[in-house]
Write a protein that holds these residues in place. Structure first.
Motif, mmCIF file in Angstrom:
data_model
loop_
_atom_site.group_PDB
_atom_site.id
_atom_site.type_symbol
_atom_site.label_atom_id
_atom_site.label_comp_id
_atom_site.label_asym_id
_atom_site.label_seq_id
_atom_site.Cartn_x
_atom_site.Cartn_y
_atom_site.Cartn_z
ATOM 1 N N SER A 112 0.847 -1.188 0.000
ATOM 2 C CA SER A 112 0.000 0.000 0.000
ATOM 3 C C SER A 112 0.883 1.238 0.000
ATOM 4 O O SER A 112 2.095 1.149 0.178
ATOM 5 N N ARG A 113 0.256 2.383 -0.225
ATOM 6 C CA ARG A 113 1.017 3.627 -0.244
ATOM 7 C C ARG A 113 0.141 4.765 0.240
ATOM 8 O O ARG A 113 -1.086 4.673 0.218
ATOM 9 N N ALA A 114 0.776 5.825 0.688
ATOM 10 C CA ALA A 114 0.064 7.011 1.171
ATOM 11 C C ALA A 114 0.065 8.058 0.062
ATOM 12 O O ALA A 114 1.115 8.365 -0.510
ATOM 13 N N VAL A 115 -1.120 8.580 -0.244
ATOM 14 C CA VAL A 115 -1.252 9.625 -1.258
ATOM 15 C C VAL A 115 -2.168 10.725 -0.727
ATOM 16 O O VAL A 115 -2.923 10.511 0.223
ATOM 17 N N ARG A 116 -2.099 11.878 -1.363
ATOM 18 C CA ARG A 116 -2.990 12.971 -0.976
ATOM 19 C C ARG A 116 -4.433 12.574 -1.280
ATOM 20 O O ARG A 116 -4.719 12.009 -2.331
ATOM 21 N N ARG A 117 -5.323 12.890 -0.363
ATOM 22 C CA ARG A 117 -6.731 12.506 -0.501
ATOM 23 C C ARG A 117 -7.385 13.165 -1.715
ATOM 24 O O ARG A 117 -8.194 12.546 -2.395
ATOM 25 N N ASP A 118 -7.020 14.403 -2.044
ATOM 26 C CA ASP A 118 -7.636 15.060 -3.190
ATOM 27 C C ASP A 118 -7.228 14.422 -4.518
ATOM 28 O O ASP A 118 -7.954 14.505 -5.496
ATOM 29 N N LEU A 119 -6.087 13.744 -4.556
ATOM 30 C CA LEU A 119 -5.691 13.018 -5.766
ATOM 31 C C LEU A 119 -6.522 11.756 -5.956
ATOM 32 O O LEU A 119 -6.735 11.316 -7.076
ATOM 33 N N VAL A 120 -6.991 11.185 -4.859
ATOM 34 C CA VAL A 120 -7.810 9.971 -4.933
ATOM 35 C C VAL A 120 -9.261 10.319 -5.258
ATOM 36 O O VAL A 120 -9.877 9.694 -6.118
ATOM 37 N N THR A 121 -9.796 11.319 -4.575
ATOM 38 C CA THR A 121 -11.206 11.670 -4.752
ATOM 39 C C THR A 121 -11.437 12.601 -5.926
ATOM 40 O O THR A 121 -12.553 12.694 -6.429
ATOM 41 N N GLY A 122 -10.415 13.337 -6.338
ATOM 42 C CA GLY A 122 -10.560 14.270 -7.443
ATOM 43 C C GLY A 122 -11.115 15.625 -7.041
ATOM 44 O O GLY A 122 -11.378 16.457 -7.905
ATOM 45 N N GLN A 123 -11.317 15.842 -5.763
ATOM 46 C CA GLN A 123 -11.825 17.135 -5.307
ATOM 47 C C GLN A 123 -11.166 17.521 -3.987
ATOM 48 O O GLN A 123 -10.868 16.666 -3.166
ATOM 49 N N PRO A 124 -10.950 18.823 -3.791
ATOM 50 C CA PRO A 124 -10.331 19.260 -2.535
ATOM 51 C C PRO A 124 -11.276 19.046 -1.356
ATOM 52 O O PRO A 124 -12.491 19.012 -1.521
ATOM 53 N N ASP A 125 -10.700 18.883 -0.184
ATOM 54 C CA ASP A 125 -11.499 18.761 1.034
ATOM 55 C C ASP A 125 -10.812 19.524 2.151
ATOM 56 O O ASP A 125 -9.780 20.155 1.944
ATOM 57 N N ILE A 126 -11.367 19.443 3.327
ATOM 58 C CA ILE A 126 -10.864 20.233 4.455
ATOM 59 C C ILE A 126 -9.420 19.861 4.828
ATOM 60 O O ILE A 126 -8.646 20.707 5.240
ATOM 61 N N GLY A 127 -9.049 18.601 4.654
ATOM 62 C CA GLY A 127 -7.701 18.169 5.029
ATOM 63 C C GLY A 127 -6.634 18.516 4.025
ATOM 64 O O GLY A 127 -5.448 18.508 4.333
ATOM 65 N N THR A 128 -7.040 18.835 2.787
ATOM 66 C CA THR A 128 -6.050 19.179 1.764
ATOM 67 C C THR A 128 -6.040 20.666 1.442
ATOM 68 O O THR A 128 -5.258 21.100 0.620
#
Length: 134
Positions: free
Chosen positions: A57-73
Protein backbone atom coordinates in the motif's frame (compact mmCIF):
# COMPACT_ATOMS: atom_id res chain seq x y z
CA UNK A 1 -1.98 -9.25 -0.22
CA UNK A 2 0.63 -10.77 -2.57
CA UNK A 3 3.07 -13.25 -0.98
CA UNK A 4 6.05 -10.90 -1.46
CA UNK A 5 4.25 -8.08 0.36
CA UNK A 6 3.27 -10.47 3.13
CA UNK A 7 6.87 -11.62 3.58
CA UNK A 8 8.19 -8.05 3.54
CA UNK A 9 5.56 -6.97 6.08
CA UNK A 10 6.51 -9.83 8.41
CA UNK A 11 10.19 -8.88 8.18
CA UNK A 12 9.24 -5.21 8.57
CA UNK A 13 7.61 -5.85 11.94
CA UNK A 14 10.99 -7.00 13.28
CA UNK A 15 12.88 -4.16 11.57
CA UNK A 16 11.29 -1.30 13.45
CA UNK A 17 7.73 -1.52 12.15
CA UNK A 18 6.20 -2.66 15.42
CA UNK A 19 8.16 -0.08 17.42
CA UNK A 20 7.17 2.83 15.18
CA UNK A 21 3.54 1.69 14.85
CA UNK A 22 3.38 1.72 18.65
CA UNK A 23 4.79 5.27 18.65
CA UNK A 24 2.09 6.33 16.18
CA UNK A 25 -0.58 4.71 18.37
CA UNK A 26 0.72 6.53 21.45
CA UNK A 27 0.57 9.84 19.56
CA UNK A 28 -2.98 9.03 18.37
CA UNK A 29 -4.16 8.12 21.86
CA UNK A 30 -2.68 11.29 23.36
CA UNK A 31 -4.37 13.37 20.67
CA UNK A 32 -7.69 11.56 21.18
CA UNK A 33 -7.60 12.12 24.94
CA UNK A 34 -7.39 15.87 24.38
CA UNK A 35 -10.70 15.94 22.43
CA UNK A 36 -9.35 18.99 20.53
CA UNK A 37 -6.80 16.66 18.93
CA UNK A 38 -9.38 14.29 17.40
CA UNK A 39 -8.62 15.29 13.77
CA UNK A 40 -4.95 14.50 14.38
CA UNK A 41 -5.85 11.27 16.20
CA UNK A 42 -7.77 10.01 13.17
CA UNK A 43 -4.82 10.67 10.88
CA UNK A 44 -2.39 9.12 13.36
CA UNK A 45 -4.49 5.94 13.70
CA UNK A 46 -4.56 5.58 9.89
CA UNK A 47 -0.81 6.07 9.60
CA UNK A 48 -0.20 3.68 12.54
CA UNK A 49 -1.92 0.90 10.61
CA UNK A 50 0.11 1.82 7.53
CA UNK A 51 3.32 1.87 9.59
CA UNK A 52 2.62 -1.63 10.87
CA UNK A 53 2.08 -3.08 7.37
CA UNK A 54 3.44 -0.66 4.74
CA UNK A 55 4.27 -3.02 1.90
CA UNK A 56 1.47 -3.45 -0.63
CA UNK A 57 0.00 0.00 0.00
CA UNK A 58 1.02 3.63 -0.24
CA UNK A 59 0.06 7.01 1.17
CA UNK A 60 -1.25 9.62 -1.26
CA UNK A 61 -2.99 12.97 -0.98
CA UNK A 62 -6.73 12.51 -0.50
CA UNK A 63 -7.64 15.06 -3.19
CA UNK A 64 -5.69 13.02 -5.77
CA UNK A 65 -7.81 9.97 -4.93
CA UNK A 66 -11.21 11.67 -4.75
CA UNK A 67 -10.56 14.27 -7.44
CA UNK A 68 -11.82 17.14 -5.31
CA UNK A 69 -10.33 19.26 -2.53
CA UNK A 70 -11.50 18.76 1.03
CA UNK A 71 -10.86 20.23 4.46
CA UNK A 72 -7.70 18.17 5.03
CA UNK A 73 -6.05 19.18 1.76
CA UNK A 74 -6.95 22.88 1.89
CA UNK A 75 -5.85 25.78 4.09
CA UNK A 76 -7.19 24.16 7.27
CA UNK A 77 -5.17 21.04 6.47
CA UNK A 78 -2.07 23.21 6.17
CA UNK A 79 -2.71 24.74 9.59
CA UNK A 80 -3.46 21.28 11.01
CA UNK A 81 -0.22 19.88 9.62
CA UNK A 82 1.78 22.77 11.08
CA UNK A 83 0.25 22.14 14.51
CA UNK A 84 0.91 18.39 14.12
CA UNK A 85 4.53 19.09 13.16
CA UNK A 86 5.11 21.02 16.39
CA UNK A 87 3.20 18.63 18.68
CA UNK A 88 4.14 15.16 17.44
CA UNK A 89 5.43 15.11 13.87
CA UNK A 90 9.04 15.98 14.58
CA UNK A 91 9.59 13.23 17.17
CA UNK A 92 7.87 10.57 15.06
CA UNK A 93 10.00 11.60 12.07
CA UNK A 94 13.09 11.50 14.29
CA UNK A 95 12.18 7.97 15.41
CA UNK A 96 11.83 6.87 11.79
CA UNK A 97 15.14 8.51 10.85
CA UNK A 98 17.05 6.90 13.74
CA UNK A 99 15.56 3.51 12.88
CA UNK A 100 16.47 4.05 9.21
CA UNK A 101 20.07 4.88 10.08
CA UNK A 102 20.37 1.75 12.23
CA UNK A 103 18.91 -0.39 9.44
CA UNK A 104 21.01 1.20 6.70
CA UNK A 105 24.19 -0.01 8.42
CA UNK A 106 23.37 -3.52 7.19
CA UNK A 107 22.93 -4.41 3.53
CA UNK A 108 19.77 -6.40 4.28
CA UNK A 109 18.18 -3.48 6.11
CA UNK A 110 18.53 -0.91 3.31
CA UNK A 111 15.05 -1.48 1.77
CA UNK A 112 13.50 -1.18 5.23
CA UNK A 113 15.56 1.95 5.92
CA UNK A 114 14.17 3.47 2.73
CA UNK A 115 10.61 2.68 3.90
CA UNK A 116 11.35 4.40 7.23
CA UNK A 117 12.62 7.47 5.34
CA UNK A 118 9.32 7.65 3.43
CA UNK A 119 7.38 7.27 6.68
CA UNK A 120 9.44 10.07 8.24
CA UNK A 121 8.14 12.38 5.52
CA UNK A 122 4.58 11.28 6.23
CA UNK A 123 5.19 11.81 9.95
CA UNK A 124 5.91 15.47 9.29
CA UNK A 125 2.76 16.10 7.21
CA UNK A 126 0.03 13.40 7.72
CA UNK A 127 -3.22 15.40 7.48
CA UNK A 128 -4.90 15.00 4.09
CA UNK A 129 -3.23 11.67 3.32
CA UNK A 130 -5.09 8.44 2.60
CA UNK A 131 -3.70 4.90 2.39
CA UNK A 132 -4.46 3.08 -0.88
CA UNK A 133 -3.36 -0.30 -2.27
CA UNK A 134 -0.15 -0.05 -4.31
Amino acid sequence: MPPVSLLLNLLWIFCGGLWMAAAWMIAAIIMAITIVGLPWARAAFNIAAYTLLPFGSRAVRRDLVTGQPDIGTGPLGLIGNLIWLVLAGWWLALGHLITAILLAVTIVGIPFAWAHIKLAGIALWPIGKVIVPA
